[in-house]
Design an enzyme around this catalytic site. Sequence first.
Site, PDB file in Angstrom:
ATOM      1  N   HIS A 189      -2.492  -7.440   2.421  1.00  0.00           N
ATOM      2  CA  HIS A 189      -2.546  -7.940   3.867  1.00  0.00           C
ATOM      3  C   HIS A 189      -3.518  -7.537   4.891  1.00  0.00           C
ATOM      4  O   HIS A 189      -3.431  -8.043   5.970  1.00  0.00           O
ATOM      5  CB  HIS A 189      -0.844  -7.969   4.157  1.00  0.00           C
TER       6      HIS A 189
ATOM      7  N   THR B 261       9.921  -7.556 -12.473  1.00  0.00           N
ATOM      8  CA  THR B 261       9.263  -8.621 -12.616  1.00  0.00           C
ATOM      9  C   THR B 261       8.250  -8.772 -11.542  1.00  0.00           C
ATOM     10  O   THR B 261       8.298  -8.720 -10.146  1.00  0.00           O
ATOM     11  CB  THR B 261      10.126 -10.139 -12.420  1.00  0.00           C
TER      12      THR B 261
ATOM     13  N   ASN C 113      -6.931   4.454   9.555  1.00  0.00           N
ATOM     14  CA  ASN C 113      -6.162   3.173  10.422  1.00  0.00           C
ATOM     15  C   ASN C 113      -6.121   3.176  11.813  1.00  0.00           C
ATOM     16  O   ASN C 113      -6.417   2.245  12.453  1.00  0.00           O
ATOM     17  CB  ASN C 113      -4.726   2.814   9.749  1.00  0.00           C
TER      18      ASN C 113
ATOM     19  N   CYS D 178       6.383   5.540  20.932  1.00  0.00           N
ATOM     20  CA  CYS D 178       7.295   5.946  21.777  1.00  0.00           C
ATOM     21  C   CYS D 178       8.707   6.350  21.200  1.00  0.00           C
ATOM     22  O   CYS D 178       9.367   5.453  20.689  1.00  0.00           O
ATOM     23  CB  CYS D 178       7.396   4.779  22.842  1.00  0.00           C
TER      24      CYS D 178
ATOM     25  N   GLY E  97       0.772  -1.222   0.102  1.00  0.00           N
ATOM     26  CA  GLY E  97      -0.104  -0.070   0.080  1.00  0.00           C
ATOM     27  C   GLY E  97       0.917   1.242   0.156  1.00  0.00           C
ATOM     28  O   GLY E  97       0.642   2.489  -0.657  1.00  0.00           O
TER      29      GLY E  97
HETATM   30  C1  LIG Z   1      -4.280   3.566   5.647  1.00  0.00           C
HETATM   31  C2  LIG Z   1      -2.995   2.940   5.425  1.00  0.00           C
HETATM   32  N1  LIG Z   1      -2.370   3.229   4.340  1.00  0.00           N
HETATM   33  C3  LIG Z   1      -1.319   2.647   3.799  1.00  0.00           C
HETATM   34  C4  LIG Z   1      -0.787   1.654   4.652  1.00  0.00           C
HETATM   35  C5  LIG Z   1       0.518   0.932   4.359  1.00  0.00           C
HETATM   36  O1  LIG Z   1       0.114  -0.360   3.646  1.00  0.00           O
HETATM   37  P1  LIG Z   1       1.438  -1.235   3.560  1.00  0.00           P
HETATM   38  O2  LIG Z   1       1.608  -1.783   4.830  1.00  0.00           O
HETATM   39  O3  LIG Z   1       0.947  -2.444   2.566  1.00  0.00           O
HETATM   40  O4  LIG Z   1       2.625  -0.612   2.795  1.00  0.00           O
HETATM   41  C6  LIG Z   1      -1.442   1.300   5.809  1.00  0.00           C
HETATM   42  C7  LIG Z   1      -0.791   0.127   6.698  1.00  0.00           C
HETATM   43  O5  LIG Z   1      -0.871   0.238   7.784  1.00  0.00           O
HETATM   44  C8  LIG Z   1      -2.656   1.930   6.290  1.00  0.00           C
HETATM   45  O6  LIG Z   1      -3.156   1.360   7.084  1.00  0.00           O
END
Ligand SMILES: Cc1ncc(COP(=O)(O)O)c(C=O)c1O
Length: 385
Positions: A205, A241, A155, A329, A72
């Site tokens: 994931h 790849t 998140n 932290c 991501g």
């Molecule tokens: C909102 C958000 N964006 C991006 C990411 C990054 O994803 P990745 O762990 O696949 O790099 C996360 C991962 O926690 C996420 O919660």
Amino acid sequence: MDKQIYMDHAATTPVDPEVLEAMLPLFTNEYGNPSSIHRWGQRADYAITTAREEIAEVLRCEADEIIFTSCGSESDNLALRGIALEARELGKGNHLIVSAIEHPAILRTAQQLQNHHGFDITILPVDQHGLTSPRDLKTVIQPDTFLVSIMYANNEIGVVQPISDLAAITHEHNILFHSDAVQAAGQLPLDVETLGVDLMSVSAHKFYGPKGVGLLYAKRDTLTHSQQTGGSQENGLRAGTQNVPLIVGMATALKIVVARQQNDNSKMKTLRDRLIKAVLETISDSILTGHRTCRLPNNASFAFEGIDGNELIMHLDLLNVAASSGSACKTGNPEPSNVLTALALSPKLSLGSLRLSLGRDTNDSDIEYLQQVLPKVINNMRGTP
Ligand SMILES: Cc1ncc(COP(=O)(O)O)c(C=O)c1O
């Protein structure tokens, strides 16, 4: 107690056994390079073509609008840097807007574009529940704005943004809209037409797929500049790849999660609401962070007065509960995350944050156990009986 209670599905999820099954042959017998001309290569190419089509069906886009990436974070980087580079080259503008509660993959990328490449950025504030207001977005758009990036779901606090309203405003001004849908994927609809997004990031994931694979949806002709140069894979937009097993795993996980979505969401919402109610009723000086209803089905996030969030996580770990906190932290000097800071909580509250994120296998007894142990741990930490 032998039971382990994993309440950190927002960090990552276990790989679905069916997903593992789909990937295994691609690690062993079917090891061809999808760019090779021979039959091994053709079979590998067929596997990623099929995966791309399956994902396109869920996103309701064209297969060639999907760019496979390694995660991501890479998708977010590719969206922001790729669009910024093109805007610079074509004189399309110099200003981009991101929200104050974005993941570091967006915020730090935007900051680097500002500090090292001379772009202007506006960080759009959110309200006390973490919501971005379409009206506020309107006020910060400039004549030279070329991109707005606002996450679909957060998140830490699980707040879900009004993506289609926000996207509609940017389109009125001829500006591209990107959304980081990494947390939303698996729980919320991903139909890019309805959402109105031009670009969208996803990571496998978070929905029972493997780690180390993601995708960027980029509407046809929006993204023309790659960040990783080399071979012409992924329409020349991401050299390297392709990771065939992981891409097939991501497509399989997405199909499964979408098929189960309604049932899993309704089960998680019931458990989440029970947990939220119990925590707020039994623990004094506690608040729910994020919006009460515009939130992910699996997210229960809190802040407790007079508690060190990191210490709380360690106590819970000793009691076999995996959870997380929004404060990092830094060498013994805890600091609240950008998300909690953006909610304008008092520093004392924001340092005592706790995120409990449920999964498809979370059950009644997990919630009951938490209802028992959490008030006790907090009382002990506060030194109250
Ligand atoms: C909102 C958000 N964006 C991006 C990411 C990054 O994803 P990745 O762990 O696949 O790099 C996360 C991962 O926690 C996420 O919660």
